[in-house]
Design a protein around this motif. Structure first.
Motif, short mmCIF file in Angstrom:
data_model
loop_
_atom_site.label_atom_id
_atom_site.label_comp_id
_atom_site.label_asym_id
_atom_site.label_seq_id
_atom_site.Cartn_x
_atom_site.Cartn_y
_atom_site.Cartn_z
N UNK A 271 0.83 -1.21 0.00
CA UNK A 271 0.00 0.00 0.00
C UNK A 271 0.87 1.26 0.00
N UNK A 272 1.93 1.23 0.81
CA UNK A 272 2.85 2.37 0.85
C UNK A 272 3.51 2.58 -0.51
N UNK A 273 3.94 1.50 -1.13
CA UNK A 273 4.57 1.59 -2.45
C UNK A 273 3.59 2.13 -3.49
N UNK A 274 2.36 1.66 -3.43
CA UNK A 274 1.34 2.12 -4.37
C UNK A 274 1.09 3.61 -4.20
N UNK A 275 0.98 4.05 -2.94
CA UNK A 275 0.74 5.48 -2.69
C UNK A 275 1.92 6.32 -3.17
N UNK A 276 3.12 5.85 -2.96
CA UNK A 276 4.32 6.57 -3.41
C UNK A 276 4.32 6.71 -4.93
N UNK A 277 4.00 5.62 -5.63
CA UNK A 277 3.96 5.66 -7.09
C UNK A 277 2.86 6.59 -7.60
N UNK A 278 1.72 6.61 -6.93
CA UNK A 278 0.64 7.50 -7.33
C UNK A 278 1.05 8.96 -7.17
N UNK A 279 1.75 9.28 -6.07
CA UNK A 279 2.22 10.65 -5.85
C UNK A 279 3.25 11.05 -6.90
N UNK A 280 4.16 10.14 -7.24
CA UNK A 280 5.15 10.44 -8.28
C UNK A 280 4.47 10.66 -9.62
N UNK A 281 3.46 9.85 -9.92
CA UNK A 281 2.72 10.00 -11.17
C UNK A 281 2.00 11.33 -11.23
N UNK A 282 1.42 11.75 -10.11
CA UNK A 282 0.72 13.03 -10.07
C UNK A 282 1.70 14.18 -10.29
N UNK B 220 4.50 14.03 -12.04
CA UNK B 220 4.86 14.03 -13.46
C UNK B 220 3.73 14.63 -14.29
N UNK B 221 2.50 14.30 -13.95
CA UNK B 221 1.35 14.85 -14.68
C UNK B 221 1.30 16.37 -14.54
N UNK C 176 4.42 22.25 -18.71
CA UNK C 176 5.16 22.34 -19.97
C UNK C 176 4.19 22.62 -21.12
N UNK C 177 3.06 21.94 -21.13
CA UNK C 177 2.05 22.16 -22.17
C UNK C 177 1.53 23.59 -22.11
N UNK C 178 1.23 24.08 -20.90
CA UNK C 178 0.76 25.46 -20.74
C UNK C 178 1.80 26.46 -21.22
N UNK C 179 3.08 26.20 -20.92
CA UNK C 179 4.14 27.09 -21.36
C UNK C 179 4.22 27.09 -22.88
N UNK C 180 4.11 25.92 -23.50
CA UNK C 180 4.15 25.84 -24.96
C UNK C 180 3.00 26.61 -25.60
N UNK C 181 1.82 26.46 -25.05
CA UNK C 181 0.65 27.19 -25.55
C UNK C 181 0.86 28.69 -25.43
N UNK C 182 1.35 29.12 -24.28
CA UNK C 182 1.59 30.54 -24.05
C UNK C 182 2.62 31.08 -25.05
N UNK C 183 3.70 30.33 -25.26
CA UNK C 183 4.75 30.78 -26.17
C UNK C 183 4.25 30.85 -27.62
N UNK C 184 3.41 29.91 -28.02
CA UNK C 184 2.87 29.96 -29.39
C UNK C 184 1.99 31.19 -29.61
N UNK D 145 9.60 27.67 -14.80
CA UNK D 145 8.56 27.24 -13.88
C UNK D 145 8.05 25.85 -14.21
N UNK D 146 8.27 25.39 -15.41
CA UNK D 146 7.88 24.04 -15.81
C UNK D 146 8.80 22.99 -15.21
#
Length: 78
Positions: free
Chosen positions: A8-19, A21-22, A28-36, A69-70
């Motif tokens: 359970x601890x490992x699962x929670x850690x992986x979910x936090x890391x995934x969040x 990264x998301x 990064x996507x927002x920065x790209x949109x802003x720059x365009x 900031x990205x």
């Protein structure tokens, strides 16, 4: 043998890391949109643009590092 608590601890850690990264991908996507949306040629210093994009600049003897900031970091050498 793995314990249920450990899994359970490992699962929670992986979910936090995934969040994390998301969130970074979103920034990064927002920065790209802003720059365009910006004019293609910058001819003068743009304070609002700098404040929106750059987290910090670290100056060294022979280079400086720009951290956006990205989370992206770029080294600029002399």
């Amino acid at each position: 043998m793995f314990s249920l608590y450990r899994l359970r601890e490992d699962k929670q850690k992986l979910q936090l890391e995934g969040a994390g990264r998301d969130e970074q991908k979103k920034r990064i996507t927002d920065m790209g949109t802003f720059l365009r949306e910006q004019p293609t040629t910058l001819t003068e210093y743009d304070e609002p643009l700098v404040r929106r994009l750059i987290e910090k600049v670290t100056v060294y003897e022979n280079k400086f590092t720009v951290e956006f900031k990205s989370g992206v970091m770029v080294d600029v050498k002399e």
